[in-house]
Design a protein around this motif. Sequence first.
Motif, short mmCIF file in Angstrom:
data_model
loop_
_atom_site.label_atom_id
_atom_site.label_comp_id
_atom_site.label_asym_id
_atom_site.label_seq_id
_atom_site.Cartn_x
_atom_site.Cartn_y
_atom_site.Cartn_z
N PRO A 94 0.81 -1.23 0.00
CA PRO A 94 0.00 0.00 0.00
C PRO A 94 0.84 1.28 0.00
O PRO A 94 0.37 2.33 -0.41
N THR A 95 2.11 1.17 0.44
CA THR A 95 3.00 2.34 0.43
C THR A 95 3.80 2.43 -0.87
O THR A 95 4.76 3.17 -0.95
N GLN A 96 3.40 1.64 -1.88
CA GLN A 96 4.04 1.61 -3.20
C GLN A 96 5.46 1.06 -3.17
O GLN A 96 6.27 1.35 -4.05
N ASN A 97 5.77 0.26 -2.19
CA ASN A 97 7.05 -0.43 -2.11
C ASN A 97 6.92 -1.73 -2.90
O ASN A 97 5.98 -2.49 -2.70
N THR A 98 7.89 -2.00 -3.80
CA THR A 98 7.81 -3.19 -4.65
C THR A 98 8.72 -4.33 -4.20
O THR A 98 8.86 -5.32 -4.91
N VAL A 99 9.34 -4.21 -3.04
CA VAL A 99 10.22 -5.26 -2.54
C VAL A 99 9.39 -6.39 -1.93
O VAL A 99 8.54 -6.15 -1.07
N THR A 100 9.63 -7.60 -2.40
CA THR A 100 9.02 -8.80 -1.83
C THR A 100 10.17 -9.65 -1.28
O THR A 100 11.04 -10.07 -2.03
N ILE A 101 10.14 -9.85 0.02
CA ILE A 101 11.25 -10.56 0.68
C ILE A 101 11.46 -11.94 0.07
O ILE A 101 12.60 -12.36 -0.16
N GLU A 102 10.39 -12.66 -0.24
CA GLU A 102 10.52 -14.00 -0.81
C GLU A 102 11.25 -13.97 -2.15
O GLU A 102 12.11 -14.80 -2.43
N GLU A 103 10.90 -12.98 -2.98
CA GLU A 103 11.55 -12.85 -4.28
C GLU A 103 13.03 -12.50 -4.11
O GLU A 103 13.90 -13.02 -4.84
N GLU A 104 13.33 -11.64 -3.17
CA GLU A 104 14.74 -11.27 -2.91
C GLU A 104 15.54 -12.47 -2.40
O GLU A 104 16.70 -12.64 -2.76
N MET A 105 14.91 -13.31 -1.58
CA MET A 105 15.59 -14.49 -1.08
C MET A 105 15.88 -15.47 -2.22
O MET A 105 16.93 -16.12 -2.25
N LEU A 106 14.96 -15.56 -3.18
CA LEU A 106 15.22 -16.41 -4.36
C LEU A 106 16.41 -15.88 -5.16
O LEU A 106 17.27 -16.65 -5.58
N ARG A 107 16.45 -14.56 -5.37
CA ARG A 107 17.58 -13.97 -6.10
C ARG A 107 18.89 -14.17 -5.34
O ARG A 107 19.93 -14.43 -5.93
N MET A 108 18.82 -14.02 -4.01
CA MET A 108 20.02 -14.18 -3.20
C MET A 108 20.54 -15.61 -3.28
O MET A 108 21.75 -15.84 -3.43
N THR A 109 19.64 -16.58 -3.22
CA THR A 109 20.05 -17.98 -3.31
C THR A 109 20.64 -18.28 -4.69
O THR A 109 21.67 -18.96 -4.79
N GLU A 110 20.00 -17.77 -5.73
CA GLU A 110 20.52 -17.97 -7.09
C GLU A 110 21.92 -17.40 -7.22
O GLU A 110 22.82 -18.03 -7.78
N THR A 111 22.14 -16.21 -6.67
CA THR A 111 23.44 -15.56 -6.73
C THR A 111 24.47 -16.36 -5.94
O THR A 111 25.61 -16.54 -6.39
N GLN A 112 24.08 -16.86 -4.78
CA GLN A 112 24.99 -17.65 -3.95
C GLN A 112 25.41 -18.93 -4.66
O GLN A 112 26.59 -19.30 -4.64
N VAL A 113 24.47 -19.61 -5.30
CA VAL A 113 24.78 -20.85 -6.02
C VAL A 113 25.75 -20.56 -7.18
O VAL A 113 26.72 -21.29 -7.38
N GLU A 114 25.48 -19.49 -7.93
CA GLU A 114 26.36 -19.14 -9.05
C GLU A 114 27.76 -18.76 -8.56
O GLU A 114 28.75 -19.11 -9.18
N PHE A 115 27.83 -18.05 -7.43
CA PHE A 115 29.13 -17.66 -6.88
C PHE A 115 29.90 -18.90 -6.43
O PHE A 115 31.11 -19.01 -6.67
N GLN A 116 29.21 -19.85 -5.79
CA GLN A 116 29.87 -21.08 -5.35
C GLN A 116 30.38 -21.88 -6.55
O GLN A 116 31.47 -22.44 -6.51
N MET A 117 29.59 -21.90 -7.63
CA MET A 117 30.00 -22.60 -8.84
C MET A 117 31.27 -21.95 -9.43
O MET A 117 32.22 -22.65 -9.80
N ALA A 118 31.29 -20.62 -9.48
CA ALA A 118 32.46 -19.91 -10.00
C ALA A 118 33.68 -20.14 -9.11
O ALA A 118 34.80 -20.34 -9.60
N THR A 119 33.47 -20.15 -7.80
CA THR A 119 34.57 -20.40 -6.86
C THR A 119 35.14 -21.80 -7.05
O THR A 119 36.36 -21.99 -7.05
N ASN A 120 34.26 -22.78 -7.21
CA ASN A 120 34.73 -24.15 -7.44
C ASN A 120 35.51 -24.27 -8.74
O ASN A 120 36.54 -24.96 -8.79
N LEU A 121 35.04 -23.62 -9.78
CA LEU A 121 35.75 -23.65 -11.06
C LEU A 121 37.12 -22.99 -10.92
O LEU A 121 38.11 -23.48 -11.46
N TYR A 122 37.18 -21.90 -10.16
CA TYR A 122 38.44 -21.21 -9.91
C TYR A 122 39.42 -22.14 -9.19
O TYR A 122 40.58 -22.28 -9.58
#
Length: 137
Positions: A94-122
């Motif tokens: 109602p305050t016109q805020n578009t942040v959804t914590i669940e969606e941000e947690m999905l993005r955070m997990t996706e980023t963490q998995v990709e970072f771990q994959m890059a670290t392992n490849l390194y």
Amino acid sequence: MDLYGINLFKGLRLNMNWLNARQNVIAENVANADTPGYRARDLEKPDFSALFESVSRGDGARGHKPHAGEAPVGGVGSSEPYREATVSGWEVSPTQNTVTIEEEMLRMTETQVEFQMATNLYKKSLNMLRIAVRGGN
């Protein structure tokens, strides 16, 4: 030996820098989850295959050319320019805020998995270099 002279390590560094910048943007979104009028942000994933090809050709040391209108969003002290992606949130408060914590947690997990994959490849690439330098021992 300069590892960043090897194209694989240049590409991994570019990917890890983008993942770090994206994690900073996600953290800003979560921190502003209750801020009235705040619009959730995300970063557009660069075309790493094209960046890797430009690094391979020697077109640039960083391999990422800023786009018109880009601003540094890589976090404190960063000069990495990345293009912002359009975020279409699941809901608007109602305050016109578009942040959804669940969606941000999905993005955070996706980023963490990709970072771990890059670290392992390194790590695996470093181990292969060690084996090549030591002669297989």
